[in-house]
Design a protein around this motif. Structure first.
Motif, PDB file in Angstrom:
ATOM      1  N   LYS B 157       2.000  11.320  -1.005  1.00  0.00           N
ATOM      2  CA  LYS B 157       2.944  10.223  -0.741  1.00  0.00           C
ATOM      3  C   LYS B 157       4.310  10.750  -0.309  1.00  0.00           C
ATOM      4  O   LYS B 157       4.970  10.139   0.539  1.00  0.00           O
ATOM      5  CB  LYS B 157       3.057   9.325  -1.975  1.00  0.00           C
ATOM      6  N   THR B 223      -1.085  -0.424  -3.089  1.00  0.00           N
ATOM      7  CA  THR B 223      -0.416   0.872  -3.314  1.00  0.00           C
ATOM      8  C   THR B 223      -1.206   1.782  -4.245  1.00  0.00           C
ATOM      9  O   THR B 223      -0.945   2.963  -4.325  1.00  0.00           O
ATOM     10  CB  THR B 223       0.970   0.648  -3.954  1.00  0.00           C
ATOM     11  N   ASP B 227       1.171   3.980  -8.441  1.00  0.00           N
ATOM     12  CA  ASP B 227       2.327   4.170  -7.550  1.00  0.00           C
ATOM     13  C   ASP B 227       3.642   3.777  -8.218  1.00  0.00           C
ATOM     14  O   ASP B 227       4.671   4.425  -7.999  1.00  0.00           O
ATOM     15  CB  ASP B 227       2.131   3.352  -6.273  1.00  0.00           C
ATOM     16  N   THR B 236       5.110   4.388  -2.127  1.00  0.00           N
ATOM     17  CA  THR B 236       4.459   3.477  -1.170  1.00  0.00           C
ATOM     18  C   THR B 236       4.962   2.049  -1.342  1.00  0.00           C
ATOM     19  O   THR B 236       5.179   1.330  -0.359  1.00  0.00           O
ATOM     20  CB  THR B 236       2.922   3.528  -1.365  1.00  0.00           C
TER      21      THR B 236
END
Lengths: 63, 519
Positions: B157, B223, B227, B236
């Motif tokens: 990410k 996500t 996350d 995200t």
């Protein structure tokens, strides 16, 4: 920056074919990649990848 | 005769496993067959089903071939089953050049320069390098797989954020991009709504409720549940929110998931507040399910469940009713449900929930807790209510059969409903069970007729228990889904189930049907 929300999805589907078929039903371009686990270990693949990244041909390593 | 064989050195994806299990079970003389990964949890499931696994010590990557066969000649049937496992995979169907199956991600990326997303559903330990390869090639990634480490998720990410790309997942069941469903997704009906969701079935439930109200969703970015934890920092979630805030096609933004870590929440709130200061600000609707602190602010509406979220979003789009009126109507409607429960007749005993959707299970617990006081679960609202053994629920309990422990090396119950259907019989025949609650999720990626096996189980329970047990469910699906919502509903109702309009309503009705002893 690539804004994913600006474009219709064009998908490469790595794994379960059911998701590839679902995209086809929605008339979305999708490519199916048939996954098989690598015979080499992840560590070895990483080493090979690094070696090839530094080589002039920059040949990609596939699974 | 029941027996289990450990099979080593093979790889099958979870759909192949299900199909092989079905083929083996079709061999005359075999009444039951399953192939699962050799994890401790799957051994436990087999032992609970009466298989003797005491002498087995498989590696987690081995497979367990379990069969119940006629007579004592287990070896004969083992040979037949192993022959099936040895058969090479079917060659690809008659595919056009565009449809041809690539054998490596690298060649697919090279061969298809227009691609913008890679959807990954392979065993978790192989995900990182493929996802990184996709990102380094400038592609967004959706990771359906679970069992990806937190460290790998963070690296992916962080890299994606730096490149202006999105990583949806790991453990991301659903995303919707420009009205196209990826992963488990219902038929989409685009509307000027964007959702960022840390919950797959939460996103599906809001989408379904919106479609039933004549609206829909243009984008729904999943996500993955982790996350919004501090370790990932909402990378995200925040990137997707930023994109939606800038998107002129989006009028209302929904933010869905369990409450984020305080630091992540602060960043989300700052973005919403900042956006509010701009001209023609977008409306933001929050459903941080289980949050005790979120209240309406000038910049956002806070909702307690997915149905309320859909009602508020639809009202904001329509601008025909005030939010206050919409909420008042919902409260009144839910009071009616409690009256309906009284009229149906309460039952003494426990509430048992059998879920395929993780956040639907969580939402149902939140609806039932104020009425029942304690609800145990393998995915509990409060860690103190953790169910010790999800195969043996006791008291009021709700089990998420899509939990990682159940799905390792096995198809998700939305794809293969057979195990949940078996558990429906086990739970329904338990004389302590007063009310059964369930979800049924439809759409792309899901089983073509999930109500079929569930209805058979419901019918068996109703035949044995009659009116001493209530069976309440909800369907997360719409008429345009492949499974056709009304046909699924008809099967379930014919078997004796009562189908509510939403998961929240089903949970409220189910909990209200339990006779609670006065304190």
């Amino acid at each position: 920056m690539m804004n994913i929300m600006k474009q219709k999805p064009v998908v490469i589907n790595l794994g379960l074919e059911v998701f590839h078929e679902a995209l086809k039903r929605q008339e979305i371009e999708s490519l199916a990649v048939h996954f098989l686990p690598p015979i080499a270990s992840e560590e070895l693949l990483d080493k090979i990848r690094r070696l090839r990244e530094n080589s002039p041909s920059k040949e990609k390593v596939s699974e | 005769m029941k027996g289990v064989k450990v099979v080593s050195g093979k790889y099958f994806d979870s759909i192949t496993l299900m199909l092989l299990s079905q083929k083996i079970a079709e061999i005359p003389g075999i009444s039951e067959a399953s192939i699962t990964l050799g994890t401790a949890f799957h051994l436990h499931i087999l032992e609970e089903a009466g298989y003797d696994c005491r002498s087995l010590s498989p590696n987690p990557e081995d497979f367990l071939l379990a069969m119940d066969v006629e007579g004592e000649n287990w070896a004969f049937f083992e040979q037949k089953a192993l022959e099936l496992l040895e058969r090479p995979a079917k060659p690809p169907k008659d595919l056009s050049e565009k449809d041809r199956l690539y054998t490596s991600l690298s060649s697919a990326i090279v061969g298809h320069p227009d691609a913008n997303i890679v959807l990954i559903s392979i065993p978790g330990r192989y995900v990182f390098s493929r996802a990184m390869e996709a990102l380094q090639s400038g592609l967004n990634v959706m990771i359906f797989s679970d069992h990806v480490s937190l460290d790998e998720e963070k690296k992916l990410k962080t890299y994606a954020h730096e490149q202006g790309l999105l990583v949806m997942g790991p453990d991301c069941g659903t995303s919707i991009i420009r009205g196209v469903g990826l992963g488990f997704a219902n038929h989409c009906a685009p509307a000027p709504v964007g959702i960022v969701s840390a919950s797959g079935t939460g996103l599906q439930e809001v989408q379904v409720q919106l479609i039933r109200r004549g609206a829909g969703i243009l984008h729904g970015i999943g996500t993955g549940g982790r996350d919004v934890q501090e370790a990932i920092g909402g990378i995200t979630f925040l990137d997707a929110l930023d994109q939606m805030l800038q998107d002129p096609e989006i009028e209302v933004i929904g933010l869905i998931g369990k409450p984020p870590a305080p630091k992540v929440w602060k960043s989300i709130q700052a973005r919403i507040d900042e956006a509010r200061m701009k001209e023609n600000p977008k409306e933001v609707v929050l459903c941080l399910i289980g949050s005790k602190s979120s209240k309406d602010k000038a910049s956002s509406y806070s909702c307690a469940d997915f149905e309320e979220t859909a009602n508020v979003i639809a009202a904001l789009l329509n601008q025909s009713q005030s939010i206050e009126t919409v909420r008042k109507d919902l409260i009144q409607h839910r009071e009616q449900i409690k009256i309906q429960a009284k009229l149906m007749g309460k039952r003494k005993g426990s509430l048992r929930g059998l879920f395929t959707g993780g956040t639907l299970c969580y939402e149902a617990q939140l609806m039932a807790l104020p009425i029942l006081g304690v609800v145990h679960s393998n995915a509990p609202v409060d860690p103190q209510m953790l169910l010790e053994d999800p195969l043996k629920p006791c008291g009021h309990a709700m089990v998420d059969y899509g939990d990682d422990a159940f799905t390792q090396g096995k198809l998700h119950p939305m794809m293969d409903p057979s195990f949940r259907s078996k558990m429906m019989i086990q739970q329904g025949l338990d004389p302590n069970t007063a009310v059964i609650l369930f979800d049924l999720v439809l759409g792309y990626g899901c089983h073509p007729n999930p109500a079929e096996s569930l209805s058979e189980s419901i019918q068996k329970v109703k035949e044995a228990r009659g009116e001493s047990v209530h069976i309440i469910g909800s369907i997360c699906g719409v008429e345009e889904d492949l499974q056709i919502c009304s046909k699924q509903r008809q099967q379930l109702e014919s078997a004796g189930a009562i189908i509510s309009a939403s998961n929240a309503e089903a949970a409220l009705l189910a909990a209200s049907l339990v006779e609670v002893d006065p304190l």
